[in-house]
Design a protein around this motif. Sequence first.
Motif, PDB file in Angstrom:
ATOM      1  N   LEU A  48       0.824  -1.206   0.000  1.00  0.00           N
ATOM      2  CA  LEU A  48       0.000   0.000   0.000  1.00  0.00           C
ATOM      3  C   LEU A  48       0.858   1.256   0.000  1.00  0.00           C
ATOM      4  O   LEU A  48       0.522   2.255  -0.647  1.00  0.00           O
ATOM      5  CB  LEU A  48      -0.932   0.002   1.215  1.00  0.00           C
ATOM      6  CG  LEU A  48      -2.137  -0.941   1.179  1.00  0.00           C
ATOM      7  CD1 LEU A  48      -2.844  -0.957   2.536  1.00  0.00           C
ATOM      8  CD2 LEU A  48      -3.112  -0.529   0.081  1.00  0.00           C
ATOM      9  N   MET A  49       1.961   1.210   0.740  1.00  0.00           N
ATOM     10  CA  MET A  49       2.841   2.376   0.806  1.00  0.00           C
ATOM     11  C   MET A  49       3.487   2.684  -0.547  1.00  0.00           C
ATOM     12  O   MET A  49       3.826   3.834  -0.845  1.00  0.00           O
ATOM     13  CB  MET A  49       3.929   2.156   1.863  1.00  0.00           C
ATOM     14  CG  MET A  49       3.412   2.077   3.293  1.00  0.00           C
ATOM     15  SD  MET A  49       2.789   3.650   3.899  1.00  0.00           S
ATOM     16  CE  MET A  49       4.319   4.577   4.065  1.00  0.00           C
ATOM     17  N   GLU A  50       3.650   1.669  -1.365  1.00  0.00           N
ATOM     18  CA  GLU A  50       4.289   1.857  -2.673  1.00  0.00           C
ATOM     19  C   GLU A  50       3.313   2.334  -3.736  1.00  0.00           C
ATOM     20  O   GLU A  50       3.724   2.778  -4.811  1.00  0.00           O
ATOM     21  CB  GLU A  50       4.938   0.540  -3.118  1.00  0.00           C
ATOM     22  CG  GLU A  50       6.114   0.129  -2.236  1.00  0.00           C
ATOM     23  CD  GLU A  50       6.560  -1.304  -2.500  1.00  0.00           C
ATOM     24  OE1 GLU A  50       5.947  -1.960  -3.383  1.00  0.00           O
ATOM     25  OE2 GLU A  50       7.504  -1.771  -1.829  1.00  0.00           O
ATOM     26  N   MET A  51       2.011   2.248  -3.440  1.00  0.00           N
ATOM     27  CA  MET A  51       1.005   2.669  -4.426  1.00  0.00           C
ATOM     28  C   MET A  51       0.947   4.189  -4.526  1.00  0.00           C
ATOM     29  O   MET A  51       1.289   4.906  -3.598  1.00  0.00           O
ATOM     30  CB  MET A  51      -0.387   2.138  -4.023  1.00  0.00           C
ATOM     31  CG  MET A  51      -0.548   0.649  -4.108  1.00  0.00           C
ATOM     32  SD  MET A  51      -2.240   0.173  -3.620  1.00  0.00           S
ATOM     33  CE  MET A  51      -2.124  -1.604  -3.791  1.00  0.00           C
ATOM     34  N   GLN A  52       0.495   4.644  -5.680  1.00  0.00           N
ATOM     35  CA  GLN A  52       0.192   6.053  -5.820  1.00  0.00           C
ATOM     36  C   GLN A  52      -1.023   6.372  -4.946  1.00  0.00           C
ATOM     37  O   GLN A  52      -1.876   5.536  -4.714  1.00  0.00           O
ATOM     38  CB  GLN A  52      -0.128   6.392  -7.284  1.00  0.00           C
ATOM     39  CG  GLN A  52       1.042   6.240  -8.224  1.00  0.00           C
ATOM     40  CD  GLN A  52       2.171   7.225  -7.926  1.00  0.00           C
ATOM     41  OE1 GLN A  52       1.906   8.359  -7.533  1.00  0.00           O
ATOM     42  NE2 GLN A  52       3.403   6.792  -8.086  1.00  0.00           N
ATOM     43  N   GLU A  53      -1.104   7.595  -4.431  1.00  0.00           N
ATOM     44  CA  GLU A  53      -2.221   7.976  -3.580  1.00  0.00           C
ATOM     45  C   GLU A  53      -3.482   8.081  -4.432  1.00  0.00           C
ATOM     46  O   GLU A  53      -3.589   8.943  -5.298  1.00  0.00           O
ATOM     47  CB  GLU A  53      -1.944   9.305  -2.873  1.00  0.00           C
ATOM     48  CG  GLU A  53      -3.014   9.675  -1.855  1.00  0.00           C
ATOM     49  CD  GLU A  53      -2.631  10.900  -1.074  1.00  0.00           C
ATOM     50  OE1 GLU A  53      -3.455  11.373  -0.286  1.00  0.00           O
ATOM     51  OE2 GLU A  53      -1.494  11.394  -1.245  1.00  0.00           O
ATOM     52  N   VAL A  54      -4.425   7.201  -4.197  1.00  0.00           N
ATOM     53  CA  VAL A  54      -5.676   7.203  -4.956  1.00  0.00           C
ATOM     54  C   VAL A  54      -6.827   7.060  -3.992  1.00  0.00           C
ATOM     55  O   VAL A  54      -6.693   6.482  -2.910  1.00  0.00           O
ATOM     56  CB  VAL A  54      -5.718   6.057  -6.007  1.00  0.00           C
ATOM     57  CG1 VAL A  54      -4.677   6.263  -7.070  1.00  0.00           C
ATOM     58  CG2 VAL A  54      -5.538   4.687  -5.316  1.00  0.00           C
ATOM     59  N   ALA A  55      -7.979   7.567  -4.376  1.00  0.00           N
ATOM     60  CA  ALA A  55      -9.183   7.420  -3.553  1.00  0.00           C
ATOM     61  C   ALA A  55      -9.779   6.039  -3.824  1.00  0.00           C
ATOM     62  O   ALA A  55      -9.919   5.617  -4.980  1.00  0.00           O
ATOM     63  CB  ALA A  55     -10.190   8.510  -3.890  1.00  0.00           C
ATOM     64  N   VAL A  56     -10.127   5.343  -2.773  1.00  0.00           N
ATOM     65  CA  VAL A  56     -10.738   4.033  -2.896  1.00  0.00           C
ATOM     66  C   VAL A  56     -12.241   4.206  -2.937  1.00  0.00           C
ATOM     67  O   VAL A  56     -12.846   4.785  -2.022  1.00  0.00           O
ATOM     68  CB  VAL A  56     -10.332   3.118  -1.724  1.00  0.00           C
ATOM     69  CG1 VAL A  56     -11.057   1.781  -1.814  1.00  0.00           C
ATOM     70  CG2 VAL A  56      -8.834   2.900  -1.738  1.00  0.00           C
ATOM     71  N   VAL A  57     -12.880   3.732  -3.995  1.00  0.00           N
ATOM     72  CA  VAL A  57     -14.330   3.846  -4.138  1.00  0.00           C
ATOM     73  C   VAL A  57     -14.933   2.516  -3.701  1.00  0.00           C
ATOM     74  O   VAL A  57     -14.687   1.478  -4.340  1.00  0.00           O
ATOM     75  CB  VAL A  57     -14.748   4.197  -5.566  1.00  0.00           C
ATOM     76  CG1 VAL A  57     -16.269   4.265  -5.664  1.00  0.00           C
ATOM     77  CG2 VAL A  57     -14.101   5.499  -5.980  1.00  0.00           C
ATOM     78  N   LEU A  58     -15.719   2.547  -2.634  1.00  0.00           N
ATOM     79  CA  LEU A  58     -16.354   1.331  -2.146  1.00  0.00           C
ATOM     80  C   LEU A  58     -17.742   1.200  -2.742  1.00  0.00           C
ATOM     81  O   LEU A  58     -18.378   2.194  -3.086  1.00  0.00           O
ATOM     82  CB  LEU A  58     -16.462   1.379  -0.616  1.00  0.00           C
ATOM     83  CG  LEU A  58     -15.117   1.405   0.124  1.00  0.00           C
ATOM     84  CD1 LEU A  58     -15.334   1.667   1.599  1.00  0.00           C
ATOM     85  CD2 LEU A  58     -14.358   0.106  -0.065  1.00  0.00           C
ATOM     86  N   PRO A  59     -18.259  -0.042  -2.871  1.00  0.00           N
ATOM     87  CA  PRO A  59     -19.588  -0.221  -3.459  1.00  0.00           C
ATOM     88  C   PRO A  59     -20.667   0.372  -2.569  1.00  0.00           C
ATOM     89  O   PRO A  59     -20.505   0.532  -1.387  1.00  0.00           O
ATOM     90  CB  PRO A  59     -19.721  -1.758  -3.538  1.00  0.00           C
ATOM     91  CG  PRO A  59     -18.749  -2.282  -2.532  1.00  0.00           C
ATOM     92  CD  PRO A  59     -17.621  -1.305  -2.492  1.00  0.00           C
TER      93      PRO A  59
END
Length: 286
Positions: free
Chosen positions: A275-286
Amino acid sequence: MSDEQRRLDLADFLRTRRMRLSPEQVGLITGGRRRTPGLRREEVAQLANVGVSWYTYLEQGRDIHPSGEVLHSIADALQLTPAERQHLLLLADQQPRVDAYPPDDEQVSPALRYVLDSLNPIPAYIVDHRWNYLAWNTAADRALLLSQGEPPYEHNALWRMFANPTSRYLYYPPWEQVAQRVLAEFRADSARFADEEWFKRLIADLQRVSPEFRAWWPRHDVRGKADAEKNIEHPLVGRLMFEHTTLQVPAAPDLKVMIYTPQPQTDTLAKLQQLMEMQEVAVVLP
């Protein structure tokens, strides 16, 4: 809290504890079915070895001052847990008084912020006496989605639990179990601020938006904070398994540092690093 609010909360707490007990649980023999659940006031008085009128005054919120010995007798009669017993003593004004609320603008020092950052990739955050998130590290944001708040209390942990849809997808075991435990901890933790206007607004707004909160708040359940397992169902990396620890800040005792340590022999740490290596993105939950 004010004396009047304290007595009202004490009356409500005693009543809810009495109503959850059956005569059989306390060794009393009854003569058949009852119209209402729970013990009668005179039965609690008998078990606690206090006067019926005197105990009734307590449940009516009268201005009387029980001794510590009497309160412990009532706690024994009502079979209170250690956290509930402490809550009873607080509501009965048998604990040291707090002369003032913490300031509205409680601050996180640069040193504490450095501690949070140095803990990455272990999630950690700081809350104030209102359970507002004051600061968190990147790992906490990535794992717990703390920046995805829901107005008007975007950074409040209790509001997040009951009014933010994100929480229903994140917590395991089922949300209902986690939410009831969190609510009981909040009730115990915030008892001395019960007549604060901000607190009253939060409770009123939660009762308006959450049917579960409306149903559970009147139970007056309380629970002490303890180190425990916390599991998260993360939408990107799956199950995260933690040991949750709460630390108090000596210089600011109403601030608490929450640390989520990955459980050993799980893949949680590897997932956090992912997770730390990912680009900062908003997580859209259903």
